[in-house]
Design an enzyme around this catalytic site. Structure first.
Site, PDB file in Angstrom:
ATOM      1  N   SER A  30       0.808  -1.220   0.000  1.00 26.44           N
ATOM      2  CA  SER A  30       0.000   0.000   0.000  1.00 26.44           C
ATOM      3  C   SER A  30       0.837   1.265   0.000  1.00 26.44           C
ATOM      4  CB  SER A  30      -0.930   0.009   1.217  1.00 26.44           C
ATOM      5  OG  SER A  30      -0.194  -0.113   2.419  1.00 26.44           O
ATOM      6  N   GLY A  67      -1.907  -4.282   0.903  1.00 24.54           N
ATOM      7  CA  GLY A  67      -2.063  -5.476   1.721  1.00 24.54           C
ATOM      8  C   GLY A  67      -1.140  -6.620   1.358  1.00 24.54           C
ATOM      9  N   ASN A  96       3.773  -5.548   5.706  1.00 27.75           N
ATOM     10  CA  ASN A  96       2.613  -6.330   6.142  1.00 27.75           C
ATOM     11  C   ASN A  96       3.017  -7.635   6.814  1.00 27.75           C
ATOM     12  OD1 ASN A  96       0.353  -4.644   5.301  1.00 27.75           O
ATOM     13  ND2 ASN A  96       1.038  -5.041   3.211  1.00 27.75           N
ATOM     14  N   ASP A 177      -5.269   6.814   9.785  1.00 26.49           N
ATOM     15  CA  ASP A 177      -4.972   5.502  10.377  1.00 26.49           C
ATOM     16  C   ASP A 177      -3.604   5.456  11.046  1.00 26.49           C
ATOM     17  OD1 ASP A 177      -3.215   5.405   8.230  1.00 26.49           O
ATOM     18  OD2 ASP A 177      -4.282   3.817   7.166  1.00 26.49           O
ATOM     19  N   HIS A 180      -0.475   4.976   7.000  1.00 28.61           N
ATOM     20  CA  HIS A 180      -0.210   5.349   5.612  1.00 28.61           C
ATOM     21  C   HIS A 180       0.080   6.843   5.473  1.00 28.61           C
ATOM     22  CE1 HIS A 180      -2.596   1.589   5.272  1.00 28.61           C
ATOM     23  NE2 HIS A 180      -1.696   1.341   4.331  1.00 28.61           N
TER      24      HIS A 180
END
Length: 215
Positions: A30, A67, A96, A177, A180
């Protein structure tokens, strides 16, 4: 007639060959897929703009998937190499893996395999690492970070150790969040990648900052 033909052949032989286009393949998650942003604002799109502004004949293929893990990247890289025949491969995966607590040994093996596959396909490789959030604990964070250094050192490829350097510690540069980076942060991400990427692209690129050379 023969003299003219010989002259034409000599001129053609003396003419400089046109430089072949360079293809850069970005295989990431991402952070490179511009999650939560307009794709045109992501650092990979900004890389295209910087290269074009500097006169590089370069195609940038963004094969990043939000992801994705190193396991996923390892599985899909061979097809991407065949499809795009890149000259340079940027591997930005592993974040991830760390966030999900996947075994570090598996992450390392996957990255090593991806580097090896890209090299076997004739590409130059840049490895891009990330640092995990502080709540994962100092010991695990350091072991995770060391994976990228070990892979890069073992394969003798350049490494960007922390894609989010100068970004992750500034909340105003992050999305809600907290994971990011936002659009304002994307030029900084590109500047973090550029010093290690530019030597892989040829003379005249290394050591320069933004499109005007100012950083």
């Amino acid at each position: 007639m023969i003299r003219r033909l010989l002259l034409a052949m000599m001129l053609l032989a003396a003419a400089p060959a046109a430089a072949a286009q360079t293809t850069i393949l970005v295989v990431g998650d991402s952070l490179s897929a511009a999650y939560g942003l307009d794709p045109a604002d992501g650092w990979v799109a900004l890389l295209r703009e910087r290269l074009a502004a500097r006169g590089f004949d370069t195609e940038v293929v963004n094969a990043s998937i939000s992801g994705d893990t190193t396991r996923g990247g390892r599985a899909r890289l061979p097809d991407a190499l065949r499809a795009h025949e890149p000259d340079v491969v940027i591997i930005e995966l592993g974040g991830n893996d760390g966030l999900r607590g996947l075994p570090l040994a598996e992450t390392r093996r996957n990255l090593e395999t991806m580097v090896g596959n890209a090299r076997q396909a004739g590409a130059r490789v840049l490895l891009v690492g990330v640092r995990l959030p502080s709540n994962y604990g100092a010991a695990f964070i350091e072991r995770f970070q060391q994976v990228f250094h070990e892979v890069a050192s073992g394969a003798d490829v350049p490494l960007v150790p922390k894609l989010l350097a100068g970004v992750g510690e500034h909340p105003e540069l992050m999305q809600a969040d907290g994971i990011h980076p936002n659009a304002r942060a994307q030029p900084r991400l590109l500047d973090n990648v550029w010093p290690e990427l530019s030597p892989l692209l040829g003379a005249g690129a290394a050591g320069e900052g933004g499109p005007d050379g100012s950083g």
